[in-house]
Scaffold this active site. Structure first.
Site, PDB file in Angstrom:
ATOM      1  N   GLU A 454      40.270  27.596  44.190  1.00 18.81           N
ATOM      2  CA  GLU A 454      39.796  28.252  42.978  1.00 18.81           C
ATOM      3  C   GLU A 454      40.871  28.104  41.911  1.00 18.81           C
ATOM      4  O   GLU A 454      40.855  27.153  41.157  1.00 18.81           O
ATOM      5  CB  GLU A 454      39.466  29.721  43.262  1.00 18.81           C
ATOM      6  CG  GLU A 454      38.620  30.354  42.177  1.00 18.81           C
ATOM      7  CD  GLU A 454      37.926  31.618  42.651  1.00 18.81           C
ATOM      8  OE1 GLU A 454      37.285  32.256  41.811  1.00 18.81           O
ATOM      9  OE2 GLU A 454      38.035  31.965  43.841  1.00 18.81           O
ATOM     10  N   GLU A 729      43.363  40.837  46.280  1.00 17.63           N
ATOM     11  CA  GLU A 729      42.084  40.712  45.579  1.00 17.63           C
ATOM     12  C   GLU A 729      41.166  41.891  45.889  1.00 17.63           C
ATOM     13  O   GLU A 729      40.511  42.428  44.999  1.00 17.63           O
ATOM     14  CB  GLU A 729      41.398  39.404  45.980  1.00 17.63           C
ATOM     15  CG  GLU A 729      40.040  39.198  45.349  1.00 17.63           C
ATOM     16  CD  GLU A 729      39.443  37.856  45.717  1.00 17.63           C
ATOM     17  OE1 GLU A 729      38.537  37.403  44.993  1.00 17.63           O
ATOM     18  OE2 GLU A 729      39.866  37.254  46.715  1.00 17.63           O
TER      19      GLU A 729
END
Length: 925
Positions: A454, A729
């Protein structure tokens, strides 16, 4: 009395270079300076600028108190111009002159380039070895000055006569390449010699051509690598010799067999530096009009972290722990290998069952491979990849000593300007984790994570983190560049892609999304608030306005934004693991709240830049949207639709509910929700940065403090209890049993949920800007009972401002440092205020004591969070009290009651029913 000190050397725009500032492409760069000390009562009344350029020196006196981003007084600079600038300031008399600042222009126009982009022929293709191109230049006189101007399609390293031209990495960085391609200027005077000189440029895939994005695509910007380089050498005879990339250059393949940001690099160390450049090149058509200079710092090696331990995993692998989750690569000394031996290094953020936990990487291999040359000892390190990791494992080495391996930390070379400390060790570790998370994710672009497939510039992440980022590091230049990319990627309808630069390019990831697209408005406003840069608002205002105009179309006639592709309160801990957008907070509430907020900011921005008609138009729109928000989502009793912590935080902190009575009820409900959660976090991306502000500003600071210091999952400090060294996260990226959250979207280095530390700086320590650029500061600490001291300091545009408080023996002490040119408004926690100018200031007050002493409290009886939650659960389930929040609110004021009052009569006052005794009995089991 202090004397008026000379100002600091002038700074140009937002550049933070240590030494001459090169490659500027703003023809009239603005100037800033600070003054270290001045007499009491000093106020700048004028400044004088001296500019030496082209053999002439000129001076300008300006009657003004301004010292931040003041206008360039001289004629605009041209390509290659060098100017030496000094400043001095006047109060009642003139200060000494500052040290000089040197600014050097880059190439401003396409016609300044005689070089052309070149690409190798027959080599350097997709999935082929990295190519290298070479040009030669004969110099027959003494070199007095040499500059290299360079960029690439891909990333590059450059060497003159075998020596690297500087210490940066991953040039030219990552921008919206179709619209903006960055160039860099190098002073290579010391590298160019009399005789034949070689200029070698090695090209890597980088963001241009590597596999990038979680859609698995390659070559997003083009399938060919290319170099653009122009070496200009001035000799003692006045001649200028130019070597530019063209068809006369030659190319070869290198020992970098493959390179990819996600997958890693494979290097054959048997490659010989004597391999001939025997392949042709050809020019590549490219628009030189999109070339730009640097707004912020380049990427560099910023630290080297030694290994902490070398051990053997249960499967027999050699594991190295660096003690810190970081971003960069491993540098390792391989000893005693044979030619052709293969050494493989894998990277991961955490261990699971003693082995590297590679599942969170998803498809990213994060693996570096080396084929040894057979030398007795050889250094292994990649050049065109980076990884996010704390641990590595290695195969192919007979032995590895801990002193033979280290982690090389890379990132944008941002200057640290903000600090925090306290008496709470876990809180300080949490703050440090945010710092490391920012370091690892500010790699030219503010990314979401640095390790898996990502690593994208998600707009929602930086929108909520920008205030924290601007306190911790001087990130104004980096974000200025990123905002230019955002404006370039914004479409004609005003829609903002969800990632900038936009590599996803799908209809879904280009559709308007609240909190994500609002980065177009909120990030430039944050930069204005923290730096005083009016120019950023002038430049971005068309983009800001376009986003809000887009929302006018998205919203219905009643100005309520319903539906669409929303992320909502992303990663609310109650959301299903496989659908982080399904938070408790209703997405329509969040969307309409952001519509109101962004419209209001556009009005403020228009007012700052002097567009009064635009300011009135968008202020009127914002007021109408706020009214629609209340009409649609707020009840007469102050409840906000979906009854989640985040919707109350938005309503309160952004002033969406203006009626004082409604605000009080909404604030009480927010406090109830936090209590009933057992003081565990219940917000996602949208609510997390502001929930503590909403509580503190509405009379519930004690609730905010308990939320901050909670250690059980989900909470900010839970990861610290699990050994985290960066921000996760998810609130539970690692589960309490030390296994990795199996959601498939789990990173251990995401800064977003650490955005609460902006509140930590402003309200726990008490240091905040109260006008743009810290021209005035507000000192308003709200000391938690759980801390005996806290301190924050920040290098504002005017100099260091700091606040430190402590308590001891019933006395509370406050120390405040105010830089020259700034006024501080100080508000003491228990009453009293003062307005002070520059210098050191101190207050000592007797801290108020509680009305009653409480040797044993209800909190001692219900002594842990598990029993507390059980109390709430049982009472609610038995119908004794009809909501979790109600019981929490009733019990909270009783925390300080003496134990003697905790008899049956007290409990029956709370539970006036026959079931009370049964409930108490169950809780006591």
């Amino acid at each position: 009395m202090a004397e008026l000190a000379a100002p600091s050397a002038p700074r140009f725009e937002h550049r933070t270079d240590r030494g001459p500032v090169r490659g500027v492409t703003t023809a009239s760069p603005r100037l800033s300076w600070s003054v270290a000390s001045a007499p009491e009562g000093y106020v700048q009344t004028a400044y004088e600028v001296e500019i030496a350029r082209g053999g002439a020196t000129s001076r300008w006196v300006v009657e003004s108190s301004e010292q931040i981003l003041v206008a360039w007084p001289d004629a605009p600079l041209a390509s290659r111009d060098v100017a030496v600038v000094r400043v001095r300031v006047r109060g009642t008399g003139w200060s000494p002159w500052s040290e000089p600042g040197i600014v050097e222009m880059g190439l401003l126009a396409p016609e300044d380039w005689s070089a052309r982009f070149i690409s190798p022929v027959g080599i350097g293709g997709l999935r082929q070895a990295a190519p290298e191109v070479r040009g030669t230049l004969q110099i027959d006189a003494r070199v007095v000055n040499a500059r290299l101007y360079a960029t690439a399609h891909g990333i590059y390293t450059a060497r003159i006569n075998g020596v690297a031209v500087d210490d940066t990495v991953f040039a030219p960085g990552w921008t919206a390449y179709e619209s903006r391609l960055r160039t860099r200027v190098y002073d290579v005077t010391e590298l160019v010699l009399s005789g034949e000189n070689t200029l070698d440029v090695t090209l890597g895939n980088g963001w241009w051509r590597g596999r990038f994005g979680f859609l698995g695509e390659r070559a997003l910007y083009g399938d060919r690598l290319a170099a653009l380089a122009q070496l200009e050498v001035t000799t003692a005879d006045g001649a200028v010799h130019v070597l530019g990339t063209d068809e006369t250059w030659r190319a070869r393949s290198t020992g970098i067999l493959s390179d990819d940001i996600y997958d890693g690099q494979t290097t054959d160390l048997r490659f010989s530096a004597d391999t001939p450049f025997d392949r042709p090149v050809e020019t590549v058509e490219a628009d030189l009009g999109i070339l730009i200079g640097e707004d912020g710092p380049p990427m560099r090696v910023t630290e080297v972290v030694p290994a902490v331990s070398v051990s053997t995993s249960p499967s027999g692998r050699t594991i190295v722990d660096f003690g810190q989750n970081l971003v960069g690569w491993v540098r390792l000394v391989a000893r005693g290998g044979r030619a052709g031996d293969e050494v493989v290094i894998r990277h991961a953020e955490v261990l699971e069952s003693g082995e590297l936990a590679i599942e969170p990487l998803r498809s990213a291999r994060a693996t570096d491979t080396y084929f040894l040359s057979g030398a007795r000892a050889e250094n292994l390190a990649p050049s065109f990849t980076f990884h996010g990791f704390r641990y590595m494992d290695v195969t192919g080495l007979a032995e590895l000593r801990v002193e033979d391996v280290e982690a090389v930390v890379i990132g944008s070379d941002l200057e640290r300007i903000g600090w925090f400390s306290s008496s709470h060790g876990m809180l300080d570790q949490f703050h440090q984790n945010v710092v490391w998370g920012m370091r690892g994710n500010f790699v030219d672009v503010p990314t979401d994570c640095p390790q898996r497939d990502e690593r994208l510039g998600w707009t929602g992440d930086i929108q909520i983190f920008a205030p924290t980022a601007n306190f911790l590091y001087d990130s104004a230049g980096l974000l200025t560049s990123w905002l230019a990319d955002l404006a370039a990627e914004q479409d004609e309808r005003g829609r903002v892609p969800h990632v900038i630069p936009d590599i996803l390019r799908t209809e879904l990831t280009s559709s308007p999304a609240a909190a994500w697209g609002d980065a177009a408005v909120i990030v430039p406003w944050t930069l204005w608030e923290r730096t005083g840069d009016r120019g950023i608002l002038e430049r971005q205002l068309p983009s800001m306005k376009a986003w809000v105009d887009c929302l006018r179309i998205e919203a219905s006639d009643d100005l309520v934004w319903r539906g669409g592709s929303q992320y909502g309160d992303w990663l609310d801990p109650t959301a299903p693991e496989d659908d982080p957008s399904r938070a408790k907070a209703d997405p329509d509430v969040i969307a309409t709240a952001h519509f109101a907020r962004s419209a209001q900011i556009v009005a403020w921005a228009a007012d700052v830049v002097g567009d009064s008609s635009l300011a009135v138009e968008y202020a009127t729109l914002a007021a109408s949207v706020r009214a629609a928000f209340v009409r649609e989502f707020v009840t007469a009793s102050g409840l906000v639709f979906s009854d989640a912590q985040t919707v109350y935080a938005l309503s309160l902190h952004w002033g969406l509910i203006e009626d004082p009575a409604l605000r009080a009820r909404a604030a009480a409900r927010l406090a109830d929700l936090v209590r009933s959660s057992g003081f565990r976090i219940a917000t996602g991306f949208v609510g997390t940065p502001i929930v503590c502000d909403a509580l503190t500003d509405n009379g519930y600071a004690d609730i905010a403090h308990r939320l901050l210091l909670q250690t059980q999952v989900p909470s900010w400090l839970y990861p610290v209890t699990m050994g985290a060294t960066t921000i996760w996260e998810r609130w539970d990226s690692m589960l309490p049993d030390s296994t990795v959250n199996g959601s498939g979207m789990t990173s251990f280095n995401h800064y977003a949920l650490g955005s609460v530390i902006d509140w930590l700086h402003r309200r726990v320590a008490g240091l905040a800007a109260s006008s743009a650029g810290y021209r005035t500061i507000a000192v308003r600490p709200v000391p938690p009972k759980g801390l005996t001291r806290a301190a924050a300091s920040h290098r504002t545009p005017y100099g260091i401002a700091s606040v430190a408080w402590s308590r001891e023996g019933g006395e509370w002490m406050l120390e405040v440092e105010v830089p020259v040119g700034v006024t501080a408004e100080v508000q003491l926690p228990w009453g009293g205020s003062a307005s002070v100018g520059h210098g050191l200031h101190e207050w000592r007050v007797v801290e108020p004591t509680a009305e009653r002493t409480a040797p044993k409290t209800i909190r001692d009886i219900v002594d842990d969070e598990t029993r507390w939650l059980r109390l709430v659960e049982v009472s609610s389930r038995m119908g004794v009290i009809d909501s979790d929040a109600r019981i929490a609110r009733l019990l909270e004021p009783m925390y300080d009651h003496p134990a003697a009052e905790l008899g049956e009569a007290v409990w029956t006052r709370i539970w006036p029913s026959a079931t009370a005794k049964a409930a108490i009995a169950k809780i006591s089991d």
